[in-house]
Enzyme design. Structure first.
Site, PDB file in Angstrom:
ATOM      1  N   ASP A  87      14.890   0.722  18.475  1.00 36.38           N
ATOM      2  CA  ASP A  87      14.586  -0.014  19.704  1.00 36.38           C
ATOM      3  C   ASP A  87      14.244   0.890  20.874  1.00 36.38           C
ATOM      4  O   ASP A  87      13.652   0.451  21.861  1.00 36.38           O
ATOM      5  CB  ASP A  87      15.725  -0.954  20.079  1.00 36.38           C
ATOM      6  N   ASN A  88      14.610   2.153  20.827  1.00 36.27           N
ATOM      7  CA  ASN A  88      14.239   3.116  21.867  1.00 36.27           C
ATOM      8  C   ASN A  88      14.674   4.501  21.429  1.00 36.27           C
ATOM      9  O   ASN A  88      15.344   4.663  20.400  1.00 36.27           O
ATOM     10  CB  ASN A  88      14.893   2.785  23.224  1.00 36.27           C
ATOM     11  N   CYS A 130      18.042  -1.473  25.413  1.00 38.81           N
ATOM     12  CA  CYS A 130      18.267  -2.290  24.213  1.00 38.81           C
ATOM     13  C   CYS A 130      17.678  -3.689  24.303  1.00 38.81           C
ATOM     14  O   CYS A 130      16.811  -4.072  23.525  1.00 38.81           O
ATOM     15  CB  CYS A 130      19.757  -2.378  23.913  1.00 38.81           C
ATOM     16  N   ASP A 185      19.429   1.678  16.150  1.00 39.51           N
ATOM     17  CA  ASP A 185      19.750   1.479  17.564  1.00 39.51           C
ATOM     18  C   ASP A 185      19.856   2.839  18.248  1.00 39.51           C
ATOM     19  O   ASP A 185      20.728   3.646  17.912  1.00 39.51           O
ATOM     20  CB  ASP A 185      21.083   0.723  17.674  1.00 39.51           C
ATOM     21  N   ASP A 186      18.943   3.119  19.178  1.00 39.33           N
ATOM     22  CA  ASP A 186      18.965   4.377  19.962  1.00 39.33           C
ATOM     23  C   ASP A 186      18.641   5.610  19.121  1.00 39.33           C
ATOM     24  O   ASP A 186      19.195   6.684  19.350  1.00 39.33           O
ATOM     25  CB  ASP A 186      20.341   4.601  20.609  1.00 39.33           C
TER      26      ASP A 186
END
Length: 488
Positions: free
Chosen positions: A308-309, A78, A44-45
Site C-alpha cells: 500500500d505504500n 494506509c 503493508d508498508d
C-alpha cells in the site's frame, strides 16, 4: 479514438489467446476463456529494499512475470492508498485523506457510500467469487461492523496491527485468536486463502481475492520460526540517511536534529524485524502458488504482488514513517504473473496504485465506472514499449498527530526524472532525480523558471482533475512555458 485506460476488444483477444487451453474446442463455454482468476497479495508498508529479501516471491512471481520498477502510490498512507486500490481514484476524488475521522478512515469511506462501488462489487456483478482476507480499512472493527458489499468471502480483522490476540469477522461470525504459534495471523490468512482457492476451483467459478496481511507494518512481529533471522544483515544507509545538511529542506525537517545513536540502533533493529516478518508473507505466496498449481488454476490466474505504500527509515533525518513525497515513501513493489505474461521482464513506465482496480476490471473483461481516474496497465504486460503517463499527482492532507513525519499538507507532481513539491506552508522543493536520486539538493532556485511555471500549472490542474481528464493531463508533455511572473 481508443483510450489506453478503457477496456477494449484487443484486451479480450489477449485474454482469449492467453487463457484458452490448447485443447479447447468450440463446444466448451466461451465465458470460461474470458474470466481468469485474479489474486492480489497486498503487504503493508513494504519498502523496495526489504522486498529484496523475499526469495520465494521473487522466484515464483517476479521471475515468472513482469516487475514494474516505477510503481508509485498517489498518497503514501494506509487508508487513502487502500481506498484508491479499491476504487481507482486519486484521494482528492474519493476524499479519504487520512486514517481517522474526519479526514479519512473506514467510517468516512462507508459514510460517503463508496462501498457500493468498488472492484469487489464490479467483479461480483460479473460472476466472480470475491474474497477479502486480512486488513480492510483503518477503523474497521470486526466486532462492530458487518462485511462490506460485494465480498462473498469476508475474512477480515481490524483494530490492531498484531499478529496475535485478534478477532476475525468471517462472513459475520466472530472468530477469536490468541497467542499460540498456530494463531499467527499471516499463516491463518494463508490457510484460508488455500481453502478459498480449492472451493472456487471445485465450483469452476472465477475467483477475485485480496490477501492483505499486516506485515511488515509496525510492530513487525515475526512468526516464531523466523525469529533470530537476519541478525547480521546491515540496513542500507543511502546518502540521505541522517542527512548531514538539510538547510534547503522545509522548516519541519530543518528543525529536526541529527538522529541520536539510540534512534539509529532502533531503526536498524526495526529493519531486521521487518525482514523477519516478511518471511511469513513469502511463505504465504508459496502456499498460494502451490494451491493454484494443485487445483490446475495457475495457468489461468493473474497473481499480483504489491504494497500500500513505501516506508522511510532514517532518510532525511526522519525516524520511521511513510507520509512524505520522498522516493522511499511513494515507491512500492509491483510484480505480476499470469496467462500470457512474459517471464522475467521489467517495465519502466510510471504505474500507480490508481491503476490496480481498472487493471483488474480489464483482466475480467469488465468496464469500470466513469469515476475511475486510473487506467489499466494490462497492455503493458504484453508490450513494454507502449507510451504511458508522463506525470502524476502525489497528495497529503492528513493532520493526524501520531504520524508527524514532515509538513502535513502538500501536493507534488512527479515526472520520469523530477519532482516538484509545494507545501501548505508555502515552501517548495524541486529535485532533479537524474542528477540527485537521493533528493539531497533542493534545486528550486536553480530550475529553469519556464519549466517551473509549466510544472506548477500542471500540478494545479492535476489537483482538481477527475476521471479521464486525469489521464489526459498525465499524458501531456510538460513544455517550458514563460509567464509574466517567470520573466521577472
Amino acid at each position: 479514438m481508443l483510450h489506453p485506460g478503457r477496456p477494449i476488444p484487443l484486451t479480450l483477444l489477449w485474454l482469449l489467446a492467453a487463457i484458452a487451453p490448447a485443447a479447447a474446442t468450440a463446444t466448451e463455454p466461451a465465458a470460461s476463456f474470458f474470466r481468469p482468476n485474479i489474486v492480489l497479495i497486498l503487504s503493508d508498508d513494504e519498502d523496495l529494499a526489504s522486498h529484496a529479501y523475499m526469495p520465494k516471491t521473487r522466484a515464483l512471481v517476479e521471475e515468472q512475470g513482469v516487475s514494474f520498477g516505477n510503481f508509485f502510490v498517489s498518497y503514501s498512507f494506509c487508508c487513502p492508498s487502500r481506498a484508491t486500490i479499491l476504487r481507482g481514484q486519486y484521494p482528492h476524488n474519493h476524499r479519504i485523506e487520512g486514517n481517522e475521522w474526519p479526514t479519512g478512515g473506514f467510517e468516512k469511506f462507508r459514510a460517503l457510500g463508496h462501498e457500493s462501488s468498488t472492484i469487489a462489487t464490479w467483479l461480483h456483478a460479473a460472476g466472480y467469487r470475491t474474497a477479502l482476507l486480512g486488513k480492510y480499512l483503518n477503523g474497521y472493527l470486526p466486532e462492530r461492523h458487518e462485511p462490506a458489499p460485494g465480498w462473498d468471502e469476508w475474512f477480515v480483522t481490524g483494530g490492531t496491527f498484531s499478529n496475535y490476540n485478534y478477532t476475525i469477522n468471517h462472513n459475520g461470525e466472530l472468530i477469536r485468536h490468541g497467542n499460540a504459534p498456530e494463531d499467527y495471523l499471516t499463516d491463518v490468512l494463508g490457510t484460508e486463502a488455500v481453502g478459498i482457492i480449492e472451493r472456487a476451483a471445485a465450483h469452476e467459478q472465477p475467483l477475485f481475492m485480496i490477501v492483505a496481511p499486516y506485515n511488515p507494518h509496525s510492530p513487525a512481529t515475526p512468526a516464531p520460526r523466523h525469529e533470530g533471522l537476519f541478525a547480521d544483515v546491515a540496513m542500507p544507509k543511502p546518502p540521505s540517511f541522517d542527512e548531514p545538511d538539510v538547510g534547503d529542506k522545509p522548516a519541519a525537517i530543518r528543525k529536526t536534529p541529527r538522529l541520536a545513536e539510540w534512534q539509529k540502533k532502533a531503526i536498524e533493529e526495526h529493519y531486521r524485524d521487518r525482514l523477519r516478518s516478511l518471511q511469513s508473507v513469502d511463505d504465504t505466496v508459496e502456499r498460494i502458488v502451490k494451491a493454484l498449481e494443485a487445483t490446475g488454476q495457475i495457468g489461468r490466474t493473474y497473481l499480483v504482488y504489491s504494497s500500500d505504500n513505501g516506508f522511510h527509515m532514517g532518510q532525511h533525518r526522519l525516524f520511521v514513517g511513510k507520509t512524505t513525497a520522498y522516493e522511499e515513501d511513494i515507491r512500492a513493489p509491483l510484480i505480476v504473473r499470469g496467462p500470457g505474461v512474459p517471464a522475467g521482464e521489467k517495465r519502466d513506465q510510471l504505474v500507480l496504485n490508481n491503476d490496480l482496480a481498472p487493471t483488474f476490471a480489464a483482466m475480467a473483461g469488465v468496464e469500470p465506472p466513469g469515476f475511475v481516474d486510473g487506467r489499466s496497465f494490462l497492455p503493458l504486460l504484453h508490450d513494454g514499449k507502449l507510451p504511458w503517463r508522463r506525470s502524476f499527482l502525489i497528495e497529503r492532507r492528513e493532520m493526524e498527530t501520531h504520524e508527524i513525519t514532515g509538513p502535513a499538507i502538500f501536493d507534488a507532481i512527479r515526472t520520469a526524472d523530477s519532482i516538484l513539491i509545494r507545501y501548505g506552508t508555502g515552501e517548495t522543493e524541486y529535485y532533479d532525480l537524474n542528477r540527485d536520486p537521493f533528493e539531497l539538493v533542493n534545486r528550486i532556485d536553480q530550475v529553469d523558471p519556464a519549466l517551473l511555471n509549466s510544472l506548477t500549472r500542471r500540478l494545479a490542474e492535476l489537483t482538481s482533475c477527475a476521471s479521464y481528464n486525469c489521464q489526459e493531463l498525465e499524458d501531456q508533455r510538460i513544455e517550458p512555458m514563460w509567464s509574466p511572473s517567470a520573466q521577472k
